[in-house]
Design a protein around this motif. Structure first.
Motif, mmCIF file in Angstrom:
data_model
loop_
_atom_site.group_PDB
_atom_site.id
_atom_site.type_symbol
_atom_site.label_atom_id
_atom_site.label_comp_id
_atom_site.label_asym_id
_atom_site.label_seq_id
_atom_site.Cartn_x
_atom_site.Cartn_y
_atom_site.Cartn_z
ATOM 1 N N SER B 30 5.080 -8.494 -0.909
ATOM 2 C CA SER B 30 4.032 -7.730 -1.607
ATOM 3 C C SER B 30 3.200 -6.901 -0.628
ATOM 4 O O SER B 30 2.595 -5.918 -1.023
ATOM 5 C CB SER B 30 3.136 -8.665 -2.399
ATOM 6 N N LYS B 31 3.178 -7.292 0.637
ATOM 7 C CA LYS B 31 2.346 -6.560 1.598
ATOM 8 C C LYS B 31 3.137 -5.542 2.405
ATOM 9 O O LYS B 31 2.613 -4.957 3.348
ATOM 10 C CB LYS B 31 1.660 -7.552 2.555
ATOM 11 N N SER B 32 4.391 -5.348 2.080
ATOM 12 C CA SER B 32 5.154 -4.310 2.783
ATOM 13 C C SER B 32 6.055 -3.578 1.796
ATOM 14 O O SER B 32 7.262 -3.532 1.956
ATOM 15 C CB SER B 32 5.977 -4.913 3.917
ATOM 16 N N ASP B 33 5.428 -3.049 0.774
ATOM 17 C CA ASP B 33 6.182 -2.293 -0.223
ATOM 18 C C ASP B 33 6.353 -0.865 0.233
ATOM 19 O O ASP B 33 5.373 -0.172 0.468
ATOM 20 C CB ASP B 33 5.413 -2.295 -1.555
ATOM 21 N N TRP B 34 7.583 -0.442 0.331
ATOM 22 C CA TRP B 34 7.833 0.949 0.686
ATOM 23 C C TRP B 34 8.166 1.723 -0.569
ATOM 24 O O TRP B 34 8.898 1.250 -1.427
ATOM 25 C CB TRP B 34 8.986 1.041 1.693
ATOM 26 N N TYR B 35 7.596 2.913 -0.653
ATOM 27 C CA TYR B 35 7.789 3.669 -1.881
ATOM 28 C C TYR B 35 8.620 4.920 -1.639
ATOM 29 O O TYR B 35 8.703 5.417 -0.524
ATOM 30 C CB TYR B 35 6.438 4.051 -2.505
ATOM 31 N N LEU B 36 9.222 5.375 -2.696
ATOM 32 C CA LEU B 36 10.017 6.598 -2.619
ATOM 33 C C LEU B 36 9.083 7.802 -2.633
ATOM 34 O O LEU B 36 8.209 7.895 -3.494
ATOM 35 C CB LEU B 36 10.973 6.664 -3.807
ATOM 36 N N GLN B 37 9.269 8.695 -1.682
ATOM 37 C CA GLN B 37 8.418 9.883 -1.610
ATOM 38 C C GLN B 37 8.873 10.854 -2.694
ATOM 39 O O GLN B 37 9.858 11.566 -2.536
ATOM 40 C CB GLN B 37 8.558 10.519 -0.238
ATOM 41 N N MET B 149 -1.751 -0.458 -7.688
ATOM 42 C CA MET B 149 -1.004 -1.039 -6.562
ATOM 43 C C MET B 149 -1.342 -2.512 -6.401
ATOM 44 O O MET B 149 -0.460 -3.343 -6.157
ATOM 45 C CB MET B 149 -1.381 -0.251 -5.303
ATOM 46 N N ILE B 150 -2.640 -2.845 -6.563
ATOM 47 C CA ILE B 150 -3.045 -4.256 -6.442
ATOM 48 C C ILE B 150 -2.392 -5.085 -7.548
ATOM 49 O O ILE B 150 -1.914 -6.198 -7.331
ATOM 50 C CB ILE B 150 -4.586 -4.370 -6.483
ATOM 51 N N ARG B 151 -2.320 -4.499 -8.754
ATOM 52 C CA ARG B 151 -1.654 -5.200 -9.861
ATOM 53 C C ARG B 151 -0.179 -5.452 -9.555
ATOM 54 O O ARG B 151 0.366 -6.507 -9.846
ATOM 55 C CB ARG B 151 -1.778 -4.383 -11.144
ATOM 56 N N LEU B 152 0.448 -4.449 -8.943
ATOM 57 C CA LEU B 152 1.868 -4.603 -8.601
ATOM 58 C C LEU B 152 2.036 -5.706 -7.558
ATOM 59 O O LEU B 152 2.948 -6.529 -7.657
ATOM 60 C CB LEU B 152 2.427 -3.280 -8.075
ATOM 61 N N GLN B 153 1.099 -5.763 -6.592
ATOM 62 C CA GLN B 153 1.177 -6.819 -5.579
ATOM 63 C C GLN B 153 0.999 -8.189 -6.207
ATOM 64 O O GLN B 153 1.696 -9.137 -5.857
ATOM 65 C CB GLN B 153 0.107 -6.579 -4.514
ATOM 66 N N GLU B 154 0.063 -8.284 -7.174
ATOM 67 C CA GLU B 154 -0.129 -9.558 -7.878
ATOM 68 C C GLU B 154 1.153 -9.970 -8.594
ATOM 69 O O GLU B 154 1.553 -11.130 -8.579
ATOM 70 C CB GLU B 154 -1.258 -9.420 -8.897
ATOM 71 N N LYS B 155 1.789 -8.990 -9.203
ATOM 72 C CA LYS B 155 3.019 -9.286 -9.936
ATOM 73 C C LYS B 155 4.106 -9.785 -8.994
ATOM 74 O O LYS B 155 4.801 -10.767 -9.289
ATOM 75 C CB LYS B 155 3.482 -8.023 -10.658
ATOM 76 N N ILE B 156 4.222 -9.117 -7.836
ATOM 77 C CA ILE B 156 5.251 -9.527 -6.875
ATOM 78 C C ILE B 156 4.946 -10.930 -6.353
ATOM 79 O O ILE B 156 5.844 -11.745 -6.189
ATOM 80 C CB ILE B 156 5.334 -8.512 -5.711
ATOM 81 N N ASN B 157 3.647 -11.238 -6.125
ATOM 82 C CA ASN B 157 3.263 -12.554 -5.624
ATOM 83 C C ASN B 157 3.657 -13.683 -6.565
ATOM 84 O O ASN B 157 3.899 -14.793 -6.131
ATOM 85 C CB ASN B 157 1.748 -12.594 -5.391
ATOM 86 N N GLN B 158 3.664 -13.400 -7.842
ATOM 87 C CA GLN B 158 3.951 -14.455 -8.811
ATOM 88 C C GLN B 158 5.432 -14.570 -9.145
ATOM 89 O O GLN B 158 5.816 -15.389 -9.971
ATOM 90 C CB GLN B 158 3.172 -14.192 -10.100
#
Lengths: 158, 181
Positions: B30-37, B149-158
């Motif tokens: 969750s702390k190293s999400d790379w995104y498509l430009q 983005m924070i919501r996405l990180q929360e989702k990945i964490n769970q």
């Protein structure tokens, strides 16, 4: 040069091909010309030294419900005067001579007018759709255009 | 004081942290999400502001990747026309699992201002690809995208990593019980 003077010059040169001249307050004056003489008129407007319209700032398609039309906004960078040409063609056979060889900026503008209204520009070197996908059906900015139900399996209405 | 101090002192914390491997993996993911430009319309301008120093997307561990094969998630930032929709689907299919989608702005959420007369606009990007987080706004402020983005990180964490199918099946069973009762 004033629009009235330009109109008189055109009338003297082309006669019946100049159909109408309209000058009203709050509107830019314009001249309605016959589509078959459009190329010659454009060339004359560009190449006569005292007119010298070297810049086509806009070319747009129009839908007048019964007919289709094209509007040309001309400007002379050197002499700082502008002028508007209009042509009208029938919806059954919308063919207008291309002015792409006179002003290169007409290239994409004519492709857009073809894409949106289905006006065919005779003499254009590459008249294909510019905005819509190549396999799109119909011409979207026509008044009688009906939105398709789906495109490549994707639903179009909300 | 903090976690690092405990690790420093071999007698106090013993240099050991107890936890699940899954939590650590998810923390890293969750702390190293790379995104498509990938920018589409006016939302891409806000997206660019998000990348710049004021909002600093990189502090979330987000680095732009120009290849979908290296990207973890894609931000659909703008109007999705039918011409572009096919390309978006192709890009999404090229991304490696696990992959996520943030739908940014009204246009990609639901068609936005083109919902009625937009003959050329897909009415919501969720009609072609699954969306994880919707960010409302027209266009959303960069702060809203940060929240997304924070919501996405929360989702990945769970998310479950081990025994995924078994656990998802159990969760579904519990949900069914709740619905039936």
């Amino acid at each position: 040069m004033l629009a009235q003077e330009i109109y008189e010059k055109l009338k003297a040169e082309f006669g019946d091909a100049i159909i109408e001249f309209k000058q009203e307050p709050f509107f830019d004056p314009f001249v309605q010309v016959a589509p078959e003489k459009l190329f010659d008129i454009s060339l004359y407007l560009r190449d006569t030294p005292e007119l010298d319209f070297d810049y086509l700032s806009l070319l747009g398609g129009m839908d007048y419900k019964e007919n289709l039309g094209v509007v040309y906004h001309l400007y002379s960078i050197k002499l700082k005067h502008s002028f508007i040409l209009k042509v009208t063609v029938s919806k059954d056979n919308p063919v207008v001579p291309s002015v792409e060889r006179i002003w290169r900026s007409a290239d994409w503008h004519e492709r857009e007018a073809y894409d949106m209204f289905g006006i065919r520009f005779e003499g254009h070197h590459n008249l294909i759709r510019i905005l819509c996908p190549y396999d799109w059906e119909g011409f979207p900015l026509r008044k009688d255009y009906v939105q398709p139900d789906e495109y490549h399996g994707m639903k179009v209405p909300y | 004081m903090g976690l690092l101090n405990k690790l420093d002192d071999p007698y106090y914390g013993g240099g050991i942290i107890l936890g699940k491997v899954e939590d650590i993996l998810n923390w890293g993911r969750s702390k190293s999400d790379w995104y498509l430009q990938f920018g589409l319309a006016c939302c891409a301008i806000e997206f660019m502001a998000m990348n710049a120093s004021h909002f600093d997307f990189m502090r979330f561990g987000c680095i732009p990747r120009t290849s979908p094969r290296q990207a973890d998630f894609i931000i659909i930032s703008g109007t999705v026309t039918f011409k572009m929709a096919e390309r978006i689907k192709k890009l999404y299919e090229q991304m490696a699992e696990p992959k996520y989608v943030i739908s940014m702005g009204s246009c990609s959420n639901s068609g936005g201002p083109y919902w009625e007369h937009g003959y050329h606009v897909l009415k919501g990007v969720d009609r072609i690809i699954p969306v994880d987080v919707y960010v409302p706004g027209c266009p959303p402020r960069p702060e809203a995208l940060e929240e997304g983005m924070i919501r996405l990180q929360e989702k990945i964490n769970q998310q479950a990593i081990f025994n995924k199918r078994k656990r998802i099946a159990e969760e579904d069973k519990q949900k069914e019980l709740i619905i039936n009762n």
